[in-house]
Motif scaffolding. Structure first.
Motif, PDB file in Angstrom:
ATOM      1  N   THR A   1       1.027  -1.124   0.069  1.00 29.44           N
ATOM      2  CA  THR A   1       0.016   0.026   0.152  1.00 29.44           C
ATOM      3  C   THR A   1       0.916   1.297  -0.088  1.00 29.44           C
ATOM      4  O   THR A   1       0.604   2.386  -0.695  1.00 29.44           O
ATOM      5  CB  THR A   1      -0.925  -0.073   1.151  1.00 29.44           C
ATOM      6  N   LEU A   2       1.769   1.057   1.004  1.00 24.24           N
ATOM      7  CA  LEU A   2       2.642   2.382   0.991  1.00 24.24           C
ATOM      8  C   LEU A   2       3.519   2.555  -0.523  1.00 24.24           C
ATOM      9  O   LEU A   2       3.458   3.730  -1.107  1.00 24.24           O
ATOM     10  CB  LEU A   2       3.926   2.035   1.815  1.00 24.24           C
ATOM     11  N   TYR A   3       3.991   1.378  -1.267  1.00 23.92           N
ATOM     12  CA  TYR A   3       4.608   1.698  -2.445  1.00 23.92           C
ATOM     13  C   TYR A   3       3.558   2.181  -3.539  1.00 23.92           C
ATOM     14  O   TYR A   3       3.796   2.974  -4.524  1.00 23.92           O
ATOM     15  CB  TYR A   3       5.392   0.543  -2.944  1.00 23.92           C
ATOM     16  N   ARG A   4       2.231   1.870  -3.420  1.00 26.80           N
ATOM     17  CA  ARG A   4       1.235   2.076  -4.309  1.00 26.80           C
ATOM     18  C   ARG A   4       1.031   3.947  -4.531  1.00 26.80           C
ATOM     19  O   ARG A   4       0.800   4.558  -5.050  1.00 26.80           O
ATOM     20  CB  ARG A   4       0.133   1.544  -4.108  1.00 26.80           C
ATOM     21  N   TYR A   5       1.137   4.314  -3.010  1.00 26.23           N
ATOM     22  CA  TYR A   5       1.077   5.676  -2.759  1.00 26.23           C
ATOM     23  C   TYR A   5       2.267   6.645  -3.234  1.00 26.23           C
ATOM     24  O   TYR A   5       2.397   7.566  -3.754  1.00 26.23           O
ATOM     25  CB  TYR A   5       0.868   6.100  -1.327  1.00 26.23           C
TER      26      TYR A   5
END
Length: 203
Positions: free
Chosen positions: A46-50
């Motif tokens: 999720t972090l890398y998606r943002y």
């Protein structure tokens, strides 16, 4: 803004707040993306998606991301360019970009670390190039026209200098103080314009 957009904005804000706390506590280089995800209570994916990279995460609140051109294009087509750019400058500084104290802390982290500093510079150059093209289009001039290029570069240099002065100030500048800062710089430049380099042929 719909529910999904509001939730995404809250998640981005949580990530940035969490990352900044870790950067200030442990140092930028010592903090891993996995540390940020764990502290923020989200998955690493999720972090890398943002935020695909750590440097993009820390510069997010400082980047303009097309706002210069968007603001210029919103000005009346028959408005003189200098007046339009003056409005663009002040609008950017008056826009709500979050907690001023947090922005100063982010700027400190960026200034102290080469990777985010270089990434912010790349973002700034991209914004300047977009502004060059927007000015050329507005004036119906060819791309890379020298007048348009130099006007955009002077505008972004002034914007950068104003930002430096604002971040150095110990208190949050009010709207009128920001406007007066811009007026003061404009008066100084008009009274004593920067020297233009000239090549004189030797005789």
């Amino acid at each position: 803004m719909g529910l999904r957009e509001r939730n995404a904005a809250r998640t981005r804000e949580t990530i940035i707040d969490t990352a900044l706390s870790l950067f200030l506590e442990r140092g930028y280089e010592a903090t891993k993306m996995e540390d940020i995800a764990e502290a923020a209570g989200i998955g690493t994916s999720t972090l890398y998606r943002y935020f695909p990279t750590k440097d993009l995460l820390i510069i997010e609140p400082l980047a303009f991301r097309g706002k210069l051109v968007e603001s210029l294009n919103s000005r009346p087509a028959d408005e003189p360019l200098d007046i339009a750019l003056g409005h663009v400058m002040t609008e950017l500084f008056l826009a709500d970009r979050g907690d001023p104290q947090q922005l100063r802390q982010i700027q400190q982290v960026v200034n102290a670390n080469p990777a985010p500093r270089m990434r912010l510079l790349e973002e700034f150059v991209s914004e300047r190039v977009r502004l060059e093209a927007a000015i050329a289009e507005r004036l119906d001039r060819p791309p890379h026209d020298v007048f348009c290029v130099m006007t955009a570069r002077l505008t972004t240099s002034l914007l950068e200098y104003m930002g430096d002065l604002a971040f150095r100030d110990e208190h949050d500048l009010s709207e009128e103080e920001i406007r007066e800062l811009f007026r003061s710089l404009a008066r100084q430049i008009e009274a004593e314009p920067p020297v233009f380099p000239v090549l004189r042929e030797a005789f």
